[in-house]
Design a protein around this motif. Structure first.
Motif, PDB file in Angstrom:
ATOM      1  N   GLU A 140     -30.943   6.718 -17.122  1.00  9.90           N
ATOM      2  CA  GLU A 140     -29.578   6.960 -17.593  1.00  9.90           C
ATOM      3  C   GLU A 140     -28.646   5.854 -17.113  1.00  9.90           C
ATOM      4  N   ALA A 141     -27.631   5.590 -17.903  1.00  9.89           N
ATOM      5  CA  ALA A 141     -26.541   4.691 -17.519  1.00  9.89           C
ATOM      6  C   ALA A 141     -25.228   5.395 -17.851  1.00  9.89           C
ATOM      7  N   PRO A 142     -24.766   6.281 -16.948  1.00 12.28           N
ATOM      8  CA  PRO A 142     -23.546   7.044 -17.235  1.00 12.28           C
ATOM      9  C   PRO A 142     -22.333   6.124 -17.424  1.00 12.28           C
ATOM     10  N   GLN A 143     -21.381   6.601 -18.172  1.00  9.59           N
ATOM     11  CA  GLN A 143     -20.147   5.843 -18.378  1.00  9.59           C
ATOM     12  C   GLN A 143     -19.371   5.739 -17.065  1.00  9.59           C
ATOM     13  N   THR A 144     -18.870   4.528 -16.779  1.00 10.32           N
ATOM     14  CA  THR A 144     -18.072   4.298 -15.585  1.00 10.32           C
ATOM     15  C   THR A 144     -16.822   3.509 -15.967  1.00 10.32           C
ATOM     16  N   ALA A 145     -16.029   3.171 -14.962  1.00 11.36           N
ATOM     17  CA  ALA A 145     -14.896   2.275 -15.188  1.00 11.36           C
ATOM     18  C   ALA A 145     -15.412   0.887 -15.553  1.00 11.36           C
ATOM     19  N   LEU A 151     -26.454   3.472 -12.579  1.00  5.91           N
ATOM     20  CA  LEU A 151     -27.795   3.713 -13.102  1.00  5.91           C
ATOM     21  C   LEU A 151     -28.365   4.947 -12.413  1.00  5.91           C
ATOM     22  N   VAL A 152     -29.003   5.810 -13.194  1.00  4.81           N
ATOM     23  CA  VAL A 152     -29.728   6.964 -12.653  1.00  4.81           C
ATOM     24  C   VAL A 152     -31.180   6.795 -13.058  1.00  4.81           C
ATOM     25  N   THR A 490     -27.847   4.323  -8.533  1.00  3.94           N
ATOM     26  CA  THR A 490     -27.486   2.974  -8.090  1.00  3.94           C
ATOM     27  C   THR A 490     -26.121   2.624  -8.688  1.00  3.94           C
ATOM     28  N   TRP A 491     -25.157   2.389  -7.814  1.00  5.21           N
ATOM     29  CA  TRP A 491     -23.785   2.081  -8.247  1.00  5.21           C
ATOM     30  C   TRP A 491     -23.532   0.594  -7.979  1.00  5.21           C
ATOM     31  N   ILE A 492     -23.229  -0.147  -9.015  1.00  3.17           N
ATOM     32  CA  ILE A 492     -23.028  -1.586  -8.894  1.00  3.17           C
ATOM     33  C   ILE A 492     -21.563  -1.918  -9.175  1.00  3.17           C
ATOM     34  N   GLN A 493     -20.919  -2.432  -8.181  1.00  9.74           N
ATOM     35  CA  GLN A 493     -19.518  -2.837  -8.356  1.00  9.74           C
ATOM     36  C   GLN A 493     -19.502  -4.268  -8.919  1.00  9.74           C
ATOM     37  N   LEU A 494     -18.839  -4.436 -10.049  1.00  3.77           N
ATOM     38  CA  LEU A 494     -18.835  -5.734 -10.710  1.00  3.77           C
ATOM     39  C   LEU A 494     -17.732  -6.633 -10.150  1.00  3.77           C
TER      40      LEU A 494
END
Length: 494
Positions: A140-145, A151-152, A490-494
């Motif tokens: 999964e790639a849930p919607q984020t800002a 990523l899940v 997994t949370w990736i801050q761009l």
């Protein structure tokens, strides 16, 4: 269907030479020298002296599985590659179908034609289904800002211990092993001590299919030794068990006393089979009720062991069940003409006989059967009791044999109350022509599976499991993969 005759199967049994060593780290392993005797339910003869696993062998098998998971290729292969190997194993099961069917029939008494046509078909189909499904899963790639990506992902949980019963020795194994392997886990399988021979052969076939060493290990042994060692082992991440409720409680305690491993349980049943007066075909309902309780000698957790029939049609339905029971041919499981084979062991036969004696003492009426056959082996007549009340032991306790308890009701509410008046919640059935009644009753019954106007139907794409003291978790379908995976965010801050 195989065209082998009774004489053909007897000839093969006479030269049967089973696997007797554990399968650990991709090879046969003799263990530490201890053995146990496997006796055929068919005639009481000794089939083999099999290597007996204790804590040392469990440690070896778990260590092999741990290495294969932590540093071996299996979890790092693509899902497509893992799937191809599972399909290859399915092909080998089909190629060795007669040998596997013979082993199952000799060790636990199932008619060899049923082992061949039903159990081995299910085993091959299970490995093929999960092999083909392995690379069809999506993360999964849930919607984020706009400035982050989430990523899940599903990740294999690690080392899985699978402890399975003797009644469907390879079907129960495949239901656990196949999805665990498909996710990238490694496995230690412990079959029941009554039926290790087919599982040890399956382990050999897995090695021949090219599974890397340590990915699939099989140890034979008794529950208080090998099973307990796996339950307490700190390097086992998940334990999947099918068997009795009493043993399931032990595994939960082992988890609490060790590493809090997840324990997935599929336990017993006392399944109600409800026949309403508007059933679309009362003859079919009766025939199915008889088939369900006598198939596999009644040694089936989902067996419809409580026939709940409306009082207005009770005589018609029960008379038909009794008539069908009296036509069944009980005998040599190697004879293709046999309808019902042998119970798994002398001790189990005595346990079933004790249930029959209690039913008689409590006032249930014996309509047919109730006696063992006067021949070598563990054979019992198909048995039907009516005039059973909800308080009778026969209405409450799992017999795990070819013994049917008949209860009657007058209203839908009474039928539902009777159906739910049990500690178990594995399966149930409803026979009615009223679609609204079918939905109402199905929703009100506490059971993992409810069949309408049929019994034991389904496919690999639907889950199987229970409620209440029948356990939790699900075998079959994509839902089975949940037991053997962790969800990672997994949370990736761009």
């Amino acid at each position: 269907m195989t065209d082998l005759t009774h004489a053909d199967w007897q000839a093969r049994a006479a030269v049967f030479r089973p696997e007797t060593h554990h399968r650990i780290d991709g090879a046969a392993h003799p263990g530490g020298g201890a053995v146990f005797t496997v006796v055929s339910a068919r005639d009481g003869r000794v089939l083999a002296e099999v290597a007996r696993a204790g804590r040392a062998e469990a440690d070896l098998a778990v260590a092999a599985a741990r290495r294969a998971f932590d540093t071996g290729p299996w979890p790092r292969l693509s899902a497509t590659e893992r799937g191809r190997m599972l399909v290859r194993l399915a092909d080998l099961v089909e190629a060795h179908r007669e040998e596997l069917a013979l082993a199952i029939s000799l060790e636990m008494g199932k008619p060899v034609t049923e082992a061949y046509a039903i159990e081995l078909r299910a085993v091959a189909n299970t490995f093929r289904w999960y092999g083909e499904a392995a690379d069809k899963l999506v993360d999964e790639a849930p919607q984020t800002a706009h400035d982050a990506v989430a990523l899940v992902t599903r990740e294999p949980v690690g080392v899985v211990a699978a402890v399975v019963p003797w009644n469907f020795p390879l079907t129960m194994a495949a239901w656990k092993v196949a999805p665990a392997l498909a996710t990238g886990c490694t496995v230690v399988l412990k079959p029941a001590e009554q039926s290790p021979l087919s599982a040890l052969l399956l382990g050999r076939l897995a090695d021949e299919a090219g599974l890397p060493p340590g990915v699939f290990n099989v140890i034979a042994g008794e529950g208080p030794e090998a099973g307990r060692a796996l339950g307490l082992h700190p390097d086992v991440d998940v334990l999947a068990f099918t068997g009795s409720t009493a043993v399931g409680r032990h595994f939960l305690r082992y988890s609490a006393d060790s590493n809090l491993k997840r324990v997935w349980l599929e336990l017993g049943g006392k399944s109600p089979n409800i026949v309403l007066p508007d059933a679309p075909d009362l003859a079919a309902a009766a025939a199915t009720a008889a088939w369900g309780i006598f198939f596999n000698q009644g040694e089936m957790c989902t067996a419809p062991s409580r026939l709940l029939v409306h009082s207005s049609v009770a005589d018609q339905v029960v008379d038909a069940v009794v008539a069908r029971a009296r036509t069944l041919r009980v005998g040599d499981p190697l004879d293709p003409a046999t309808d019902m084979g042998a119970l798994v062991s002398e001790q189990h036969l005595k346990n079933v006989e004790s249930h029959i004696a209690t039913a008689l003492a409590e006032g249930a009426r014996l309509r047919t059967g109730g006696a063992r056959l006067d021949r070598p082996g563990c054979y019992l007549e198909p048995t039907v009791f009516d005039q059973v009340t909800p308080s009778h032991s026969l209405a409450r306790n799992e017999v795990f044999g070819p013994v049917l308890a008949v209860l009657t009701f007058d209203t839908e509410d009474e039928a539902v109350a009777l159906a739910n008046d049990t500690d178990y919640g594995l399966a149930a059935a409803v026979w009615t022509s009223d679609i609204s009644a079918a939905h109402r009753i199905s929703r009100r019954i506490k059971a993992g599976t409810v069949w309408v106007n049929c019994y034991e139907e389904g496919g690999l794409n639907v889950p199987f499991g229970g409620m209440k003291q029948s356990g939790h978790g699900r075998d079959k379908s994509l839902h089975a993969l949940d037991k053997y995976t962790d969800l990672k965010t997994t949370w990736i801050q761009l």
